[in-house]
Design a protein around this motif. Structure first.
Motif, PDB file in Angstrom:
ATOM      1  N   VAL A  29     -13.828 115.834  -5.188  1.00 30.40           N
ATOM      2  CA  VAL A  29     -13.746 116.122  -3.750  1.00 30.40           C
ATOM      3  C   VAL A  29     -13.811 117.608  -3.452  1.00 30.40           C
ATOM      4  N   SER A  30     -13.872 118.466  -4.463  1.00 31.94           N
ATOM      5  CA  SER A  30     -13.911 119.888  -4.156  1.00 31.94           C
ATOM      6  C   SER A  30     -15.098 120.586  -4.806  1.00 31.94           C
ATOM      7  N   TYR A  32     -17.745 119.262  -6.721  1.00 25.32           N
ATOM      8  CA  TYR A  32     -19.041 118.620  -6.548  1.00 25.32           C
ATOM      9  C   TYR A  32     -19.610 118.798  -5.134  1.00 25.32           C
ATOM     10  N   PRO A  33     -18.787 118.517  -4.067  1.00 29.74           N
ATOM     11  CA  PRO A  33     -19.327 118.719  -2.719  1.00 29.74           C
ATOM     12  C   PRO A  33     -19.744 120.162  -2.473  1.00 29.74           C
ATOM     13  N   LEU A  34     -18.985 121.095  -3.023  1.00 32.01           N
ATOM     14  CA  LEU A  34     -19.321 122.498  -2.813  1.00 32.01           C
ATOM     15  C   LEU A  34     -20.679 122.813  -3.438  1.00 32.01           C
ATOM     16  N   THR A  37     -23.356 121.177  -1.488  1.00 33.46           N
ATOM     17  CA  THR A  37     -23.626 121.904  -0.248  1.00 33.46           C
ATOM     18  C   THR A  37     -24.576 123.060  -0.520  1.00 33.46           C
ATOM     19  N   PHE A 262     -20.819 125.918  12.602  1.00 32.26           N
ATOM     20  CA  PHE A 262     -21.105 124.964  11.524  1.00 32.26           C
ATOM     21  C   PHE A 262     -21.029 123.529  12.042  1.00 32.26           C
ATOM     22  N   PHE A 266     -24.121 121.055  11.840  1.00 26.70           N
ATOM     23  CA  PHE A 266     -24.082 119.953  10.885  1.00 26.70           C
ATOM     24  C   PHE A 266     -24.022 118.595  11.573  1.00 26.70           C
ATOM     25  N   PHE A 267     -23.094 118.452  12.501  1.00 28.69           N
ATOM     26  CA  PHE A 267     -22.898 117.145  13.129  1.00 28.69           C
ATOM     27  C   PHE A 267     -23.702 116.963  14.400  1.00 28.69           C
TER      28      PHE A 267
ATOM     29  N   THR B   5     -15.028 122.344   1.921  1.00 35.08           N
ATOM     30  CA  THR B   5     -15.172 121.273   0.961  1.00 35.08           C
ATOM     31  C   THR B   5     -14.929 119.919   1.591  1.00 35.08           C
ATOM     32  N   LYS B   7     -15.585 119.008   4.660  1.00 30.00           N
ATOM     33  CA  LYS B   7     -16.769 118.595   5.403  1.00 30.00           C
ATOM     34  C   LYS B   7     -17.906 118.256   4.453  1.00 30.00           C
ATOM     35  N   GLY B   8     -18.031 119.070   3.407  1.00 31.01           N
ATOM     36  CA  GLY B   8     -19.108 118.847   2.460  1.00 31.01           C
ATOM     37  C   GLY B   8     -18.913 117.531   1.726  1.00 31.01           C
ATOM     38  N   ALA B   9     -17.673 117.218   1.489  1.00 32.74           N
ATOM     39  CA  ALA B   9     -17.369 116.013   0.743  1.00 32.74           C
ATOM     40  C   ALA B   9     -17.590 114.760   1.564  1.00 32.74           C
ATOM     41  N   PHE B  10     -17.630 114.972   2.863  1.00 34.75           N
ATOM     42  CA  PHE B  10     -17.639 113.864   3.800  1.00 34.75           C
ATOM     43  C   PHE B  10     -18.669 112.794   3.442  1.00 34.75           C
ATOM     44  N   ARG B  11     -19.917 113.249   3.364  1.00 38.55           N
ATOM     45  CA  ARG B  11     -21.006 112.312   3.144  1.00 38.55           C
ATOM     46  C   ARG B  11     -20.822 111.526   1.854  1.00 38.55           C
ATOM     47  N   HIS B  12     -20.494 112.282   0.808  1.00 40.61           N
ATOM     48  CA  HIS B  12     -20.515 111.651  -0.500  1.00 40.61           C
ATOM     49  C   HIS B  12     -19.246 110.881  -0.791  1.00 40.61           C
TER      50      HIS B  12
END
Lengths: 310, 424
Positions: A29-30, A32-34, A37, A262, A266-267, B5, B7-12
């Motif tokens: 959750v930290s 990988y998403p980073l 991104t 942002f 993004f949204f 993170t 927000k970035g994590a949101f999708r996945h």
């Protein structure tokens, strides 16, 4: 016959067991998403939702094309302003409050400490809502309050005007979070041995000299740590502006900061379609700005701070 | 970096976590349960107490749940849910491009062959059709009409009559301002959207001649810098002295409260406000259409196709969902919806009677005036900068007196020019 070195230590499974879950959560959750991104920022999206690689195009747009760069630089400028107001007010006020609280002559210091720290624990949405009501020209009590202290003519719709909205929101945020520097500095103050102060008194120092020559140097590591925390929090800020002014951060984007920019990108917002790829580019720039800030802090501030062995 | 993170994590993370969650709930309550996504959280009571029970009278075996998200979060929440595969079976559609984009991404099912779609005229369907008009992807539910709601008691007290022309309108405002302590015009600019929606799109159609101007703007035959658009902002610039004190920090809910407390005389309205006012105001109120510019004979109103209902392409219950949509296309739903939510006007060909006096007042303008929809909604808000968002921004500035009408027009036209071919 076994020599001493042949005795193999069993594999340290317990380390894996204890670290594993935390590491797994952190990675998924930290980290990988980073990383994802950062990757997504190099892509673009067409109408059907398919993504394709565009290299640095999103960043070039953000930094140089008029349509994107104007909001970007505006948001960055507002964000800096937001940060500067925090730095100018939050730390000095936090320090002052901590000094007052640590004064042995102050009664009910526990009560004050709790009261001052309280707003920090409130939800930002509640804080935004309460301050909007207080400052409302229609229902608010601040107008009467200002009349009572003879400043009524200066009352204005501060949250609604381009010139004052950002400053007002910064002050609300300072009000909410001043408890954090206060508590950290207060804890550091309590750690300073009484002997040092006593020695200062014996040497003939007055309380101002004691503060300036003994307490402040010992507090500097804490103050600089608080500053960098403030920096990271301010450049990640979003909720208060969104709760009070919405994603369009009006009037005329005067309260737009990186977080709201942002979100809009993004949204999407209202009829504007969200763009995950462009949003990722904005998020990456936010990340870089924070990274640069932290790096500057580490190389130029942290290394020069003298730490005293107490 | 928690914000980044998260927000970035949101999708996945959502895909993994919520996907599993959805799977378990799906298998737990298999089959015939329909979930409706909507931004109308105000309507939850009506759906739960009236509409769904009415549907269940004829279809007791299909369970329907209404799960709204707050309006400001709806688009983003829906998008995230659709990507994660956790969105409901039926999806309340915003008009035009937001829904069109969902259709193009394959999130919405084509509804051309839906039983009951024939009950709707083409104009009602345009908001949810592809640009060439071939495919329809949402069932038209309701439109909202713009105009003004006024406090009848204040009008009586001050001896005012309903204004017909623009100069009448400003005379009335002048009189309220001079002769009473009431706020003449109840609107704020803090939330920004009222300025564009209740200001620009309310007053505007009279100047740009409704559909004629809207289409000309899309074709590039007219520009926002043309006099008919600049005049709209000039009209709005004249509102400033009549708005309440501190209107720059006045939010939408503040305006509603101010009016229902009887402290203001005229409220630039959308017909959806009627429900709120019915509940909260203890005085009689009426409505009048936007006054025409002096000397103009035809009046134009914004009768905006605002809400539709689509079918999630990934739904597991398409058969039941189609049954529900077909029922919604019929007269029973139209009658229920229009009377439970006065101010939302059905778009179908059914003959229905509306009992609320103010709502039927709004509806009667369809017979007197030419109708149009908001000009920023079709095609023109597809690019960046977004025309709708720009309209919010510049109109607020015009109302705040920080931007001249002409500059507002130039700013929006400049925005359109950067991405929209016919305006280049």
């Amino acid at each position: 016959m076994m020599t001493h070195s042949d005795i193999r230590k069993p594999f340290p499974w317990h380390i894996l067991v204890f670290l594993g879950p935390g590491l797994l959560i952190y990675l998924t959750v930290s980290v990988y998403p980073l990383l994802d991104t950062l990757r997504l920022g190099f892509f673009s999206e067409d109408e059907s939702g398919a993504t394709f690689f565009v290299g640095m195009q999103n960043y070039a747009n953000l930094l140089f094309s008029e349509v994107w760069s104007e909001p970007f630089w505006n948001a960055l400028k507002n964000n800096l302003m937001f940060f500067v107001i925090h730095m100018l007010l939050q730390n000095p006020i936090g320090l002052l409050l901590a000094l007052l609280l640590s004064s042995p002559r102050l009664r009910l210091s526990g009560t004050y400490r709790t009261l001052l720290f309280m707003p920090t624990m409130l939800s930002v949405v509640i804080v935004g809502f309460v301050w909007q009501l207080l400052l409302s020209p229609l229902w608010g009590i601040s107008e009467d309050f200002m009349y009572n202290i003879g400043l009524g003519d200066y009352f204005d719709a501060w949250l609604g005007k381009e010139g004052t909205a950002l400053v007002t929101l910064s002050l609300i945020s300072v009000w909410q979070f001043v408890g954090i520097p206060m508590m950290l500095i207060y804890a550091a103050l309590l750690n300073i041995p009484e002997d040092l102060n006593d020695a200062g008194v014996v040497d003939g120092a007055n309380s101002w000299q004691i503060f300036w020559n003994i307490k402040l140097p010992l507090l500097l590591p804490t103050i600089s740590m608080v500053s960098i925390l403030t920096f990271v929090a301010n450049f990640n800020a979003f909720e208060l502006i969104y709760a009070v002014k919405g994603a369009l951060a009006g009037p005329n984007f005067s309260t737009d900061i990186m977080g709201t920019l942002f979100y809009r990108t993004f949204f999407g917002f209202q009829l504007q379609q969200g763009s995950p790829t462009m949003g990722a580019a904005v998020a990456t720039l936010m990340f870089l700005i924070i990274l640069i800030g932290v790096a500057i802090y580490l190389f130029f501030v942290q290394r020069r701070i003298q730490r005293f062995q107490l | 970096m928690s914000f980044l993170t998260i927000k970035g994590a949101f999708r996945h993370a959502a895909k993994i976590g919520l996907g599993v969650f959805a799977l378990t709930t799906l298998t737990a309550e298999a089959g015939d349960k329909l979930v409706i996504e909507s931004w109308r959280n105000d309507d939850a009571k009506v759906w739960n107490d009236v509409i769904i029970p009415a549907f269940n009278k004829s279809h007791p075996d299909i369970k329907v749940t209404f799960t709204p998200t707050p309006p400001a979060d709806y688009n983003s929440a829906l998008q995230a849910k659709l990507q994660a595969g956790t969105a409901g079976d039926l999806i309340t559609c915003r008009p035009f491009d937001v829904s069109l984009a969902l259709y193009q991404k394959g999130n919405l099912e084509k509804l051309n062959d839906l039983e009951g779609m024939k009950n709707f005229p083409d104009v009602a369907k345009t908001a949810w059709s592809t640009d060439d008009g071939k495919d329809v992807f949402c069932l038209p539910m309701a439109s909202v009409i713009h105009g003004y709601i006024y406090n009848k008691e204040i009008f009586k007290e001050l001896g005012l009559s309903v204004p017909k022309t623009e100069s009448d309108f400003f005379k009335v405002l002048e009189k309220i301002k001079d002769e009473s302590r009431y706020t003449p015009l109840v609107m704020g600019t803090a939330d920004q959207w009222e300025a564009a929606t209740m200001g620009f799109q309310n007053v505007g159609p009279n100047y740009w001649k409704g559909e004629e101007g809207r289409k000309a703007l899309i074709d590039g035959k007219e520009k926002l810098t043309d006099p008919e658009y600049v005049k709209v902002w000039e009209h709005l610039a004249k509102w400033k002295p009549f708005l309440g004190r501190g209107y720059q920090a006045q939010k939408y809910a503040d305006s509603q409260n101010l009016f229902t407390l009887g402290r203001g005389a005229i409220y630039p309205a959308g017909s959806w406000d009627i429900t709120t006012f019915n509940e909260q105001a203890d005085f009689e109120f009426g409505a009048f259409p936007p006054p025409v510019p002096d000397g103009q004979k035809t009046c134009y109103i914004s009768d905006h196709t605002d809400i539709g209902m689509g079918l999630n392409a990934a739904s597991a219950n398409k058969k039941e969902a189609r049954i529900f949509l077909s029922w919604m296309a019929g007269p029973e739903f139209a009658e229920l919806y229009a009377n439970q939510l006065p101010g939302f006007f059905p778009l179908g060909n059914h003959k229905i009677s509306i009992k609320d006096p103010v709502a039927s007042e709004f509806l009667s303008w369809r017979g007197q005036c030419e109708q149009t929809i908001r000009n920023s909604y079709q095609i023109l808000s597809r690019g960046t900068p977004n025309m709708e968002n720009q309209l919010w921004n510049v109109t607020v500035q015009v109302l705040n007196g920080s931007m001249a009408p002409k500059a507002a027009a130039e700013e929006v036209e400049k925005g359109l020019k950067t991405w929209y071919q016919p305006h280049m």
